[in-house]
Design a protein around this motif. Sequence first.
Motif, PDB file in Angstrom:
ATOM      1  N   ASP A  31      17.040  11.786 -17.006  1.00  0.00           N
ATOM      2  CA  ASP A  31      17.375  11.942 -15.730  1.00  0.00           C
ATOM      3  C   ASP A  31      18.326  11.099 -15.001  1.00  0.00           C
ATOM      4  O   ASP A  31      17.808  11.830 -13.695  1.00  0.00           O
ATOM      5  N   SER A  40      12.562   9.310 -21.528  1.00  0.00           N
ATOM      6  CA  SER A  40      12.899  10.710 -20.472  1.00  0.00           C
ATOM      7  C   SER A  40      13.466  10.317 -18.608  1.00  0.00           C
ATOM      8  O   SER A  40      14.179  10.853 -18.782  1.00  0.00           O
ATOM      9  N   PHE A  41      13.151   9.153 -19.175  1.00  0.00           N
ATOM     10  CA  PHE A  41      13.885   8.772 -17.283  1.00  0.00           C
ATOM     11  C   PHE A  41      15.896   8.260 -17.412  1.00  0.00           C
ATOM     12  O   PHE A  41      16.227   8.032 -16.482  1.00  0.00           O
ATOM     13  N   ARG A  47       7.812   6.333 -11.933  1.00  0.00           N
ATOM     14  CA  ARG A  47       7.881   6.457 -13.399  1.00  0.00           C
ATOM     15  C   ARG A  47       7.948   6.032 -13.829  1.00  0.00           C
ATOM     16  O   ARG A  47       8.010   4.273 -13.839  1.00  0.00           O
ATOM     17  N   ILE A  68       7.246   0.294 -14.799  1.00  0.00           N
ATOM     18  CA  ILE A  68       6.967   0.807 -13.780  1.00  0.00           C
ATOM     19  C   ILE A  68       8.171   1.255 -12.342  1.00  0.00           C
ATOM     20  O   ILE A  68       8.211  -0.248 -12.436  1.00  0.00           O
ATOM     21  N   CYS A  98       6.630   2.495  -4.598  1.00  0.00           N
ATOM     22  CA  CYS A  98       4.977   2.599  -5.159  1.00  0.00           C
ATOM     23  C   CYS A  98       4.857   1.990  -4.953  1.00  0.00           C
ATOM     24  O   CYS A  98       4.852   0.333  -5.298  1.00  0.00           O
ATOM     25  N   SER A 157      10.637  10.652  -6.346  1.00  0.00           N
ATOM     26  CA  SER A 157       9.823  11.146  -7.990  1.00  0.00           C
ATOM     27  C   SER A 157      10.396  10.389  -8.886  1.00  0.00           C
ATOM     28  O   SER A 157       9.490   9.784 -10.094  1.00  0.00           O
ATOM     29  N   PHE A 158      11.215   9.172  -8.648  1.00  0.00           N
ATOM     30  CA  PHE A 158      11.066   8.165  -9.709  1.00  0.00           C
ATOM     31  C   PHE A 158      10.296   6.935  -9.788  1.00  0.00           C
ATOM     32  O   PHE A 158      10.018   6.090 -10.055  1.00  0.00           O
ATOM     33  N   THR A 166      11.716  -3.007 -11.356  1.00  0.00           N
ATOM     34  CA  THR A 166      10.744  -2.397 -11.958  1.00  0.00           C
ATOM     35  C   THR A 166       9.411  -3.400 -11.983  1.00  0.00           C
ATOM     36  O   THR A 166       9.779  -4.441 -11.857  1.00  0.00           O
TER      37      THR A 166
END
Length: 176
Positions: free
Chosen positions: A117, A113-114, A108, A92, A171, A104-105, A133
């Motif tokens: 995008d 899809s990451f 995630r 993550i 995050c 928004s990243f 990460t």
Amino acid sequence: MQVKALNIPAVTIELPEQPDMATYESATGAALNALKAQHFDRAAFGDIFLEDLRAYREQQMAGYGFKTIFPLWQKDSKLLLQEFISRGFQAIVVCVDANKLDASFAGRLIDESFIADLPEGVDPCGENGEYHTFCFDGPIFKTPIPFRIGERIYRAYDAPGDAGKAEFWFCDILAP
């Protein structure tokens, strides 16, 4: 928790929140000397293509009698990330450079899809510091690491030299 889930030995280096290079190199040197005393003589790094960082690591490690290993060197970043996903690893995003990726990243999951995008100019593996990460599961983990996602937090720091501000979205990853 990662070390326990991977069942590997580990050494940590404690640093202040914003260490200068002298503090970083002193702490790293002390850890390397301790490892050398235990007969370790190699260090592996996940760098892919940053020549200056590789040269720095090689020079720093050589000063302590360590040989360097770069198993991912010059590999295709997108293919590396796709292989990471296809082999069953899960990670993550816990930090993004706010000048390269929007908030928004942060938080995630790393998946196809990451990758799709990611804006043009952002390395799929975040090799230029675009993102960082937390890997919480994969085929080499004994068990997945339980966690829950906390809030997103924006922070700005004085960048080294005259580079202005370094801006990040974080995050929080919390115990369940």
